[in-house]
Design a protein around this motif. Sequence first.
Motif, mmCIF file in Angstrom:
data_model
loop_
_atom_site.group_PDB
_atom_site.id
_atom_site.type_symbol
_atom_site.label_atom_id
_atom_site.label_comp_id
_atom_site.label_asym_id
_atom_site.label_seq_id
_atom_site.Cartn_x
_atom_site.Cartn_y
_atom_site.Cartn_z
ATOM 1 N N UNK A 8 71.067 20.167 -18.530
ATOM 2 C CA UNK A 8 70.333 19.701 -17.113
ATOM 3 C C UNK A 8 71.416 18.673 -16.580
ATOM 4 N N UNK A 9 71.859 17.808 -17.559
ATOM 5 C CA UNK A 9 72.638 16.414 -17.231
ATOM 6 C C UNK A 9 73.971 16.663 -17.261
ATOM 7 N N UNK A 10 74.370 17.702 -17.949
ATOM 8 C CA UNK A 10 75.742 17.659 -18.565
ATOM 9 C C UNK A 10 76.763 18.347 -17.360
ATOM 10 N N UNK A 11 77.538 17.524 -16.663
ATOM 11 C CA UNK A 11 78.359 17.890 -15.593
ATOM 12 C C UNK A 11 78.986 18.918 -15.678
ATOM 13 N N UNK A 12 79.178 19.632 -14.500
ATOM 14 C CA UNK A 12 79.842 20.859 -14.472
ATOM 15 C C UNK A 12 81.672 20.921 -14.011
ATOM 16 N N UNK A 13 82.034 19.493 -13.840
ATOM 17 C CA UNK A 13 83.727 19.612 -13.635
ATOM 18 C C UNK A 13 84.132 19.333 -15.036
ATOM 19 N N UNK A 14 85.216 20.021 -15.340
ATOM 20 C CA UNK A 14 85.736 19.807 -16.622
ATOM 21 C C UNK A 14 86.247 18.287 -17.122
ATOM 22 N N UNK A 15 86.547 17.645 -16.167
ATOM 23 C CA UNK A 15 86.900 16.185 -16.664
ATOM 24 C C UNK A 15 85.480 15.450 -16.827
ATOM 25 N N UNK A 16 84.562 15.638 -16.091
ATOM 26 C CA UNK A 16 83.249 15.013 -16.284
ATOM 27 C C UNK A 16 82.621 15.409 -17.567
ATOM 28 N N UNK A 17 82.893 16.715 -17.819
ATOM 29 C CA UNK A 17 82.266 17.199 -18.948
ATOM 30 C C UNK A 17 82.888 16.624 -20.277
ATOM 31 N N UNK A 18 84.305 16.332 -20.412
ATOM 32 C CA UNK A 18 84.767 15.754 -21.308
ATOM 33 C C UNK A 18 84.322 14.408 -21.340
ATOM 34 N N UNK A 19 84.189 13.695 -20.238
ATOM 35 C CA UNK A 19 83.750 12.293 -20.449
ATOM 36 C C UNK A 19 82.237 12.123 -21.217
ATOM 37 N N UNK A 20 81.547 13.142 -20.604
ATOM 38 C CA UNK A 20 79.992 13.034 -21.302
ATOM 39 C C UNK A 20 80.233 13.514 -22.795
ATOM 40 N N UNK A 21 80.783 14.438 -23.086
ATOM 41 C CA UNK A 21 80.859 14.845 -24.531
ATOM 42 C C UNK A 21 81.643 13.817 -25.324
ATOM 43 N N UNK A 22 82.514 13.291 -24.808
ATOM 44 C CA UNK A 22 83.064 11.926 -25.602
ATOM 45 C C UNK A 22 82.321 11.001 -25.680
ATOM 46 N N UNK A 23 81.411 10.665 -24.519
ATOM 47 C CA UNK A 23 80.204 9.606 -24.852
ATOM 48 C C UNK A 23 79.264 9.935 -25.814
ATOM 49 N N UNK A 24 79.084 11.184 -25.872
ATOM 50 C CA UNK A 24 77.890 11.502 -26.871
ATOM 51 C C UNK A 24 78.434 11.453 -28.352
ATOM 52 N N UNK A 54 79.402 5.656 -18.164
ATOM 53 C CA UNK A 54 78.453 5.901 -19.240
ATOM 54 C C UNK A 54 77.153 5.821 -18.420
ATOM 55 N N UNK A 55 76.901 4.748 -17.545
ATOM 56 C CA UNK A 55 75.597 4.644 -16.818
ATOM 57 C C UNK A 55 75.522 5.881 -15.945
ATOM 58 N N UNK A 56 76.528 6.571 -15.403
ATOM 59 C CA UNK A 56 76.370 7.221 -14.301
ATOM 60 C C UNK A 56 75.960 8.752 -15.237
ATOM 61 N N UNK A 57 76.211 9.103 -16.410
ATOM 62 C CA UNK A 57 75.776 10.160 -17.289
ATOM 63 C C UNK A 57 74.610 9.898 -17.802
ATOM 64 N N UNK A 58 74.255 8.863 -18.402
ATOM 65 C CA UNK A 58 72.921 8.093 -19.095
ATOM 66 C C UNK A 58 72.346 6.979 -18.399
ATOM 67 N N UNK A 59 71.522 7.025 -17.454
ATOM 68 C CA UNK A 59 71.065 6.057 -16.806
ATOM 69 C C UNK A 59 70.320 4.845 -17.641
ATOM 70 N N UNK A 60 69.692 5.286 -18.927
ATOM 71 C CA UNK A 60 68.994 4.293 -19.557
ATOM 72 C C UNK A 60 69.491 4.673 -20.980
ATOM 73 N N UNK A 61 69.294 3.784 -21.900
ATOM 74 C CA UNK A 61 69.568 3.855 -23.219
ATOM 75 C C UNK A 61 68.605 4.821 -23.729
ATOM 76 N N UNK A 62 67.528 4.950 -23.547
ATOM 77 C CA UNK A 62 66.642 6.160 -23.929
ATOM 78 C C UNK A 62 67.222 7.476 -23.590
#
Length: 191
Positions: A8-24, A54-62
């Motif tokens: 639900x939070x994983x971005x659709x654009x490839x570059x944004x998805x790469x950032x999301x996965x790198x952050x995880x 980081x905050x765009x993908x994960x607004x809170x530490x939780x």
Amino acid sequence: MTDKAVAMRRPHRADARRNFDALLSAAREAFAEKGTEASLEDIARRAGVGIGTLYRNFPTRQDLFESVYVGEVEDLCAAAEQVAELPPWEALVTWLRRFVSYVATKRAIYEALNRESEMFRTCRVAMYGAGEPLLARAQQAGEARADASFDDVLRLVSGITAGAFADDAQRERVLGIALDGVRARPAASTG
């Protein structure tokens, strides 16, 4: 397990998805090393992104804790599928070794998770659904003790991973000893 909790939070654009996965991935490493107090700035730096990303993908530490946890459970479920074609005992042991690495991350963020949440319950059901068939298959093949439940085996392995070890070789040896206890004993021959 479906990817609903993370997708639900994983971005659709490839570059944004790469950032999301790198952050995880960076968060998983940082939490395993430093626990829940790991610096968000350090996580962003490890991922090669800015703190704003980081905050765009994960607004809170939780949100980050939960996403890392869900990602670990998804990986664990996928690992069960990957080993399913191995011989029964080998499949179970291979998956349990993967479970050991999952426990390291889980332990790091366990206290920060709401264990009463729907996400936590869903993850637990998915993990059991992935691993129980591996034990059942090993039991049916006569390679794992028939009196051991999946919960028994997970508690045994989790308990081992909670201990402090001199090095990885010692942890692997102790895990091997525990797995010998799960293995079915050959029937004594009469004669």
